[in-house]
Design an enzyme around this catalytic site. Structure first.
Site, short mmCIF file in Angstrom:
data_model
loop_
_atom_site.label_atom_id
_atom_site.label_comp_id
_atom_site.label_asym_id
_atom_site.label_seq_id
_atom_site.Cartn_x
_atom_site.Cartn_y
_atom_site.Cartn_z
N LYS A 263 0.82 -1.22 0.00
CA LYS A 263 0.00 0.00 0.00
C LYS A 263 0.86 1.27 0.00
O LYS A 263 0.61 2.20 -0.76
CB LYS A 263 -0.92 0.06 1.24
CG LYS A 263 -1.81 -1.14 1.44
CD LYS A 263 -2.72 -0.95 2.64
CE LYS A 263 -2.00 -0.72 3.96
NZ LYS A 263 -1.27 -1.88 4.48
N ARG B 89 12.13 -0.65 10.37
CA ARG B 89 11.22 -0.20 11.41
C ARG B 89 11.24 -1.20 12.56
O ARG B 89 11.29 -2.41 12.33
CB ARG B 89 9.80 -0.14 10.84
CG ARG B 89 9.55 1.09 10.02
CD ARG B 89 8.27 1.02 9.24
NE ARG B 89 7.16 0.39 9.98
CZ ARG B 89 5.94 0.26 9.48
NH1 ARG B 89 5.66 0.70 8.26
NH2 ARG B 89 4.98 -0.31 10.17
P1 AMP Z 1 1.70 1.03 9.40
O1 AMP Z 1 2.86 1.90 9.08
O2 AMP Z 1 0.44 1.44 8.68
O3 AMP Z 1 1.98 -0.44 9.25
O4 AMP Z 1 1.37 1.26 10.95
C1 AMP Z 1 2.32 0.98 11.95
C2 AMP Z 1 1.63 0.83 13.30
O5 AMP Z 1 0.98 2.06 13.64
C3 AMP Z 1 0.51 -0.21 13.35
O6 AMP Z 1 1.00 -1.53 13.58
C4 AMP Z 1 -0.34 0.29 14.50
O7 AMP Z 1 0.27 0.04 15.75
C5 AMP Z 1 -0.28 1.81 14.28
N1 AMP Z 1 -1.36 2.27 13.36
C6 AMP Z 1 -1.20 2.79 12.11
N2 AMP Z 1 -2.38 3.11 11.57
C7 AMP Z 1 -3.31 2.75 12.49
C8 AMP Z 1 -4.74 2.80 12.50
N3 AMP Z 1 -5.45 3.26 11.46
N4 AMP Z 1 -5.37 2.36 13.64
C9 AMP Z 1 -4.68 1.90 14.69
N5 AMP Z 1 -3.34 1.82 14.74
C10 AMP Z 1 -2.65 2.24 13.65
#
Ligand code: AMP
Length: 218
Positions: free
Chosen positions: A13, A162
């Site tokens: 994404k 990360r």
């Molecule tokens: P991502 O970079 O989208 O994989 O997000 C990294 C982390 O941020 C996730 O594993 C969640 O802990 C938190 N996070 C990101 N977006 C959300 C969301 N929409 N709702 C809840 N937690 C989120």
């Protein structure tokens, strides 16, 4: 164009958002990036979110909805946006729907990135982010070019992994996706907004499928 990207961690994404931003001139709104900026800046929200993120769990819906509401009010989002990694729960999707209905700007589409689950763990373990410009590479599938990727903007790339991309956290994040986020496909299907794409394959192939899925239907 106002779109949501749905898909498991590692489904591509973020990478495809970055490509669409360049082509369509609308911003990528990644709640993960917004949260990581809070963590980096040491804000109160960032301090609360960090342990939740490091554990591979979801930050609470009210915090996320507040953050998105603020971000979508910025002038650059007036012409459209790509929501990347949001919504992740049904209450978030409902909150977004209400937020956009209130300003008469409903979503155009929700694109589901479909990737075999065996491939996801490999993609995530290879993911590296340039610390300077934020671009995302993959040591297995999309290695950073040489010379450096950012057209000289950031000099030599400083690639980092990360903390939540470490193997032990990845399994938890994939389980959380299955439990809490996967049901959103049904939510958007009911509203006639769902477009599923096969998100396996090289970058240009997936971009072409994405563009086809987003093309106006007539
Ligand atoms: P991502 O970079 O989208 O994989 O997000 C990294 C982390 O941020 C996730 O594993 C969640 O802990 C938190 N996070 C990101 N977006 C959300 C969301 N929409 N709702 C809840 N937690 C989120």
């Amino acid at each position: 164009m106002r779109i949501v990207f749905l898909g498991a961690p590692g489904s591509g994404k973020g990478t495809q958002s970055q490509r669409l931003v360049e082509r369509h001139g609308i911003p990528q709104v990644s709640t993960g990036d917004l949260l990581r900026a809070h963590v980096r800046d040491g804000t109160e929200l960032g301090r609360r979110a960090k342990s939740v993120m490091d554990a591979g769990q979801l930050v609470d819906d009210a915090t996320i909805l507040g953050m998105v509401r603020e971000r979508l009010a910025a002038p650059d989002a007036a012409r459209g946006f790509i929501l990347d990694g949001f919504p992740r729960t049904v209450p978030q999707a409902e909150g977004l729907e209400q937020m956009l209905a209130a300003i008469g700007q409903p979503l155009d589409a929700a694109v589901l990135f479909d990737v075999d689950s065996g491939l996801l763990a490999k993609r995530i373990s290879g993911r590296r982010t340039c610390q300077d410009c934020g671009r995302v590479f993959n040591v297995h599938t999309a290695p950073p070019p040489s010379p450096p990727p950012c057209g000289g903007q950031c000099g030599t790339p400083r690639l980092v992994q990360r903390p939540d991309d470490k193997e032990e956290t990845v399994a938890r994040r994939l389980a959380v996706y299955d439990e809490q986020t996967r049901p959103l496909a049904g939510f958007y299907e009911q509203r006639g907004l769902l477009r599923s794409i096969d998100a396996e394959g090289d970058l240009p192939t997936v971009t072409a499928r994405l563009e086809a899925a987003l093309a106006p239907r007539g």
